[in-house]
Design a protein around this motif. Structure first.
Motif, PDB file in Angstrom:
ATOM      1  N   ASN A 198       0.862  -1.184   0.000  1.00  0.00           N
ATOM      2  CA  ASN A 198       0.000   0.000   0.000  1.00  0.00           C
ATOM      3  C   ASN A 198       0.892   1.225   0.000  1.00  0.00           C
ATOM      4  OD1 ASN A 198      -1.668   2.208   0.799  1.00  0.00           O
ATOM      5  ND2 ASN A 198      -3.150   0.773   1.648  1.00  0.00           N
ATOM      6  N   SER A 199       0.944   1.936  -1.129  1.00  0.00           N
ATOM      7  CA  SER A 199       1.841   3.089  -1.240  1.00  0.00           C
ATOM      8  C   SER A 199       1.434   4.219  -0.305  1.00  0.00           C
ATOM      9  CB  SER A 199       1.873   3.586  -2.689  1.00  0.00           C
ATOM     10  OG  SER A 199       0.570   3.927  -3.131  1.00  0.00           O
ATOM     11  N   ALA A 200       0.127   4.402  -0.084  1.00  0.00           N
ATOM     12  CA  ALA A 200      -0.320   5.464   0.821  1.00  0.00           C
ATOM     13  C   ALA A 200       0.184   5.225   2.241  1.00  0.00           C
ATOM     14  CB  ALA A 200      -1.845   5.565   0.799  1.00  0.00           C
ATOM     15  N   ALA A 237      10.148   8.358  -4.448  1.00  0.00           N
ATOM     16  CA  ALA A 237      11.167   8.977  -3.593  1.00  0.00           C
ATOM     17  C   ALA A 237      12.274   9.578  -4.451  1.00  0.00           C
ATOM     18  CB  ALA A 237      11.737   7.939  -2.627  1.00  0.00           C
ATOM     19  N   ALA A 238      12.642   8.881  -5.525  1.00  0.00           N
ATOM     20  CA  ALA A 238      13.641   9.425  -6.447  1.00  0.00           C
ATOM     21  C   ALA A 238      13.110  10.663  -7.158  1.00  0.00           C
ATOM     22  CB  ALA A 238      14.045   8.357  -7.467  1.00  0.00           C
ATOM     23  N   ILE A 270       8.229  -0.232  -6.810  1.00  0.00           N
ATOM     24  CA  ILE A 270       8.598   0.754  -7.835  1.00  0.00           C
ATOM     25  C   ILE A 270       7.935   2.085  -7.543  1.00  0.00           C
ATOM     26  CG2 ILE A 270       8.463   1.308 -10.293  1.00  0.00           C
ATOM     27  CD1 ILE A 270       8.419  -1.705 -10.848  1.00  0.00           C
ATOM     28  N   LEU A 271       6.684   2.048  -7.120  1.00  0.00           N
ATOM     29  CA  LEU A 271       5.946   3.273  -6.844  1.00  0.00           C
ATOM     30  C   LEU A 271       6.567   4.044  -5.683  1.00  0.00           C
ATOM     31  CD1 LEU A 271       3.507   5.003  -7.560  1.00  0.00           C
ATOM     32  CD2 LEU A 271       2.094   3.518  -6.139  1.00  0.00           C
ATOM     33  N   THR A 301       3.031  12.988  -5.598  1.00  0.00           N
ATOM     34  CA  THR A 301       3.594  11.974  -6.489  1.00  0.00           C
ATOM     35  C   THR A 301       2.927  10.615  -6.286  1.00  0.00           C
ATOM     36  OG1 THR A 301       5.380  11.594  -4.880  1.00  0.00           O
ATOM     37  CG2 THR A 301       5.823  13.119  -6.700  1.00  0.00           C
ATOM     38  N   ILE A 302       2.624  10.273  -5.051  1.00  0.00           N
ATOM     39  CA  ILE A 302       1.955   8.998  -4.792  1.00  0.00           C
ATOM     40  C   ILE A 302       0.589   8.964  -5.470  1.00  0.00           C
ATOM     41  CG2 ILE A 302       0.830   7.621  -3.002  1.00  0.00           C
ATOM     42  CD1 ILE A 302       3.777   7.144  -3.115  1.00  0.00           C
TER      43      ILE A 302
END
Length: 426
Positions: A287-289, A413-414, A407-408, A317-318
């Motif tokens: 979960n990216s959030a 972050a990059a 990757i997300l 970005t997310i």
């Protein structure tokens, strides 16, 4: 002891529960194929419920994120840099995914038994549709794909018609343009809309959360119905797809880590140590959030980037820069094209890249089943039958979902490290 909702949700999305549900569904489908096919309507209803929530969630998330970009008086100066990084990152991940899939060609040179089974999944064998006959009138020439046709199909002439028809890409284009315009409206006027969009966003998120409770049952019904019809042979092809997607993911993760290391101005060991927490959290939660607080802490406390910028850019970005789904859509679409022997020219490959980027933007806030279903949007431009392979992608999605989330999280972050000024070293 009565289980609370958090524990039920954790159980429903647990990878082992997902694998068990799929395995049980496959077993029932193979043992009782006739009875299992009657369960297909349950999966259809569930997908319709998800589609019902997807568009309002996507529109509110995109508009709200863009509006937030302009809310802080100084952030409007970052817009050009944000747009440049978004375009560059989207192009890089799409190209890497396409190169890996074209070089490895996991969907080519499959056994005849596998191809025949896939043919049955779309209602015919793999060669039955080579000839098309019209009993009345003249033959209709096959339409050719062009950039003009693609761009025209993305512009909504009527946003309400696009919403009614479930056209997510047209709705996304509207949301992006409308969000940019709303961001330039004075805050005293746009406050009411901002609160309304935030309400819609959280309400749709809650609906998707509730629907996730049923995920094991739904996966059981869908896998039982699909494998009751097609058998188990096509799963052999998915192993090659997973390997190709894994290689593309590793290449992108290494590239993102190098970018963060160079932008931070520190050592490689320091950069990798700072990324350890969001990396582990992405693997554990998918979960990216949920990884956003850890990303902010890593970029600010671990690498020294400005907190005011990072706290704004990480959620943005997310929500919008969906590099994980983007590369997944490229890989999945090219795999399906190879699977059905669809030769792609330069224009069609570029179309896949562009459609995958747009579908990635459309995946804002989506996870799991809904994320996978958006592959159908990219396949539609090439007239490829995605519905037949849907359950196969779901069967390997727990692993693919981990890679997409990694990757997300690390990729964004990059991206944040490139948008933000370099940290000052004392």
């Amino acid at each position: 002891m009565k289980l609370n909702s958090a524990r039920i949700y954790a159980l429903a999305v647990n990878p082992w529960v997902i694998f068990a549900s799929l395995g049980l569904g496959v077993s029932v489908g193979l043992v009782l194929p006739r009875e299992a096919q009657h369960l297909a309507f349950i999966g259809d209803i569930y997908v319709d419920l998800l589609k019902m929530t997807t568009l309002p969630f996507m529109i509110s998330a995109v508009i709200f994120s863009l509006q937030r970009l302009f809310r802080d008086g100084g952030t409007s100066k970052l817009l050009l840099r944000v747009v440049t990084v978004f375009i560059g990152a989207s192009a890089i991940v799409s190209l890497i995914g396409a190169i890996v899939l074209i070089v490895m060609s996991p969907g080519s040179n499959l056994s005849s038994e596998t191809m025949q089974t896939f043919g049955l999944m779309v209602g015919s064998d793999s060669s039955s549709n080579n000839t098309v006959m019209n009993l009345y009138g003249t033959d209709v020439p096959e339409k050719t794909l062009s950039f003009a046709t693609l761009l025209t199909s993305l512009v909504p002439t009527n946003i309400f018609a696009a919403l009614a028809n479930g056209d997510a890409l047209k709705a996304l284009v509207f949301a992006l343009l409308f969000g940019l315009a709303v961001g330039r409206v004075p805050e005293r006027i746009s406050t009411g809309l901002s609160q309304a969009l935030e309400t819609v966003y959280h309400a749709c998120q809650k609906l998707m959360h509730w629907l996730s409770y049923l995920l094991p049952i739904i996966l059981f019904c869908m896998s039982a119905a699909q494998f009751g019809k097609s058998g188990v042979e096509p799963l052999h092809a998915m192993l090659q797809f997973v390997l190709a997607f894994f290689i593309a993911s590793v290449m992108l993760l290494v590239l993102a880590a190098v970018i963060i290391w160079k932008r931070s101005g520190g050592t490689l060991a320091t950069a990798l140590d700072a990324l350890r927490a969001p990396f582990a959290l992405a693997l554990a939660t998918r979960n990216s959030a949920a990884c956003m607080p850890s990303m902010i802490e890593s970029l600010v406390d671990g690498l020294g980037f400005a907190r005011s910028r990072v706290e704004l850019l990480v959620p943005l970005t997310i929500s919008l820069l969906r590099v994980g789904p983007m590369v997944y859509y490229v890989c999945a679409t090219l795999f399906i094209a190879q699977l059905y022997g669809h030769t792609l020219g330069v224009v069609e490959v570029v179309t896949v890249l562009l459609a995958s980027v747009l579908a990635g933007f459309a995946s804002a806030g989506m996870t799991g089943l809904v994320t996978v279903s958006l592959v159908g949007m990219t396949c539609a431009y090439l007239r490829l039958p995605f519905e037949a392979a849907f359950i196969l992608f779901l069967a390997v999605d727990p692993l693919c979902d981990m890679l997409r989330t990694l990757i997300l999280v690390i990729g964004n972050a990059a991206a944040v490290s490139v948008i933000c000024p370099r940290p000052l070293k004392i």
